[in-house]
Design an enzyme around this catalytic site. Sequence first.
Site, PDB file in Angstrom:
ATOM      1  N   SER A 192     -42.774 110.977  67.435  1.00  0.00           N
ATOM      2  CA  SER A 192     -42.991 109.918  68.419  1.00  0.00           C
ATOM      3  C   SER A 192     -43.916 108.863  67.821  1.00  0.00           C
ATOM      4  CB  SER A 192     -43.578 110.505  69.714  1.00  0.00           C
ATOM      5  OG  SER A 192     -43.559 109.540  70.742  1.00  0.00           O
ATOM      6  N   ASN A 193     -44.543 108.062  68.680  1.00  0.00           N
ATOM      7  CA  ASN A 193     -45.477 107.047  68.230  1.00  0.00           C
ATOM      8  C   ASN A 193     -46.567 106.869  69.284  1.00  0.00           C
ATOM      9  OD1 ASN A 193     -44.510 104.966  70.196  1.00  0.00           O
ATOM     10  ND2 ASN A 193     -42.637 105.217  68.994  1.00  0.00           N
ATOM     11  N   GLN A 194     -47.461 105.932  69.061  1.00  0.00           N
ATOM     12  CA  GLN A 194     -48.644 105.805  69.917  1.00  0.00           C
ATOM     13  C   GLN A 194     -48.440 104.965  71.178  1.00  0.00           C
ATOM     14  OE1 GLN A 194     -52.605 105.476  67.892  1.00  0.00           O
ATOM     15  NE2 GLN A 194     -51.352 104.909  66.127  1.00  0.00           N
TER      16      GLN A 194
ATOM     17  N   ALA B 127     -40.765 101.616  72.771  1.00  0.00           N
ATOM     18  CA  ALA B 127     -41.008 101.874  71.345  1.00  0.00           C
ATOM     19  C   ALA B 127     -40.123 103.041  70.912  1.00  0.00           C
ATOM     20  CB  ALA B 127     -42.479 102.188  71.102  1.00  0.00           C
TER      21      ALA B 127
END
Length: 201
Positions: free
Chosen positions: A11-13, A77
């Site tokens: 995943s990402n932030q 995102a």
Amino acid sequence: IEMIDPVRYISNQSSGKQGYEIASQLSLNGAKVTLISGPTNLTAPSNIKLVKIKSAKEMYKQVQKISNIDYGFFTAAVSDFKNKKIITKKIKKNDNYNLDLVKNIDILKKIGNDKKRKPKVLIGFAAETGNVDLARKKLIEKNCDIIVYNKIDEYNKVFGSDFNKITLVTKTNTKEIKKMTKVNCAKKIIEYIYNYQLINE
């Protein structure tokens, strides 16, 4: 998110805050809003339709179900990569395992180049560590009308924050917006898009 095994994922932030604020402000302005959301700790506004998904594949499937879109805000995102094969059992600590990453589906590009499904005004989002030229390149490649550009650096730590600093990019114009709350960013984006449509009708 993109699963690696039943426990772990890529995943990402991104917190999703900016997308949720845009959905909320659109609804307050009288729009009929469908919010397709990945996993987040946020509470969606009560007067919108919320569709929860996990992976890019699931998100694209849900986007395809919606037709006659006036404004498409592609704020998510989405993971650019996924593991080629999801492992069915949890990988143990003592196992040596290399991720075999492959490119993920590019939802924005697919919708931007789909004559039947492209919204009347398509707004993409670009979080980049590079300059605004990367946003303009994305605008052209994905056939967007507008790109909302974030330069990610020590002065704009946008992930998880209630503040954002954005630049609005079209084929012919670039407008920098000073740092402000994500609520006010949402209002600025909507105002800009309204004026954009008036000019291009």
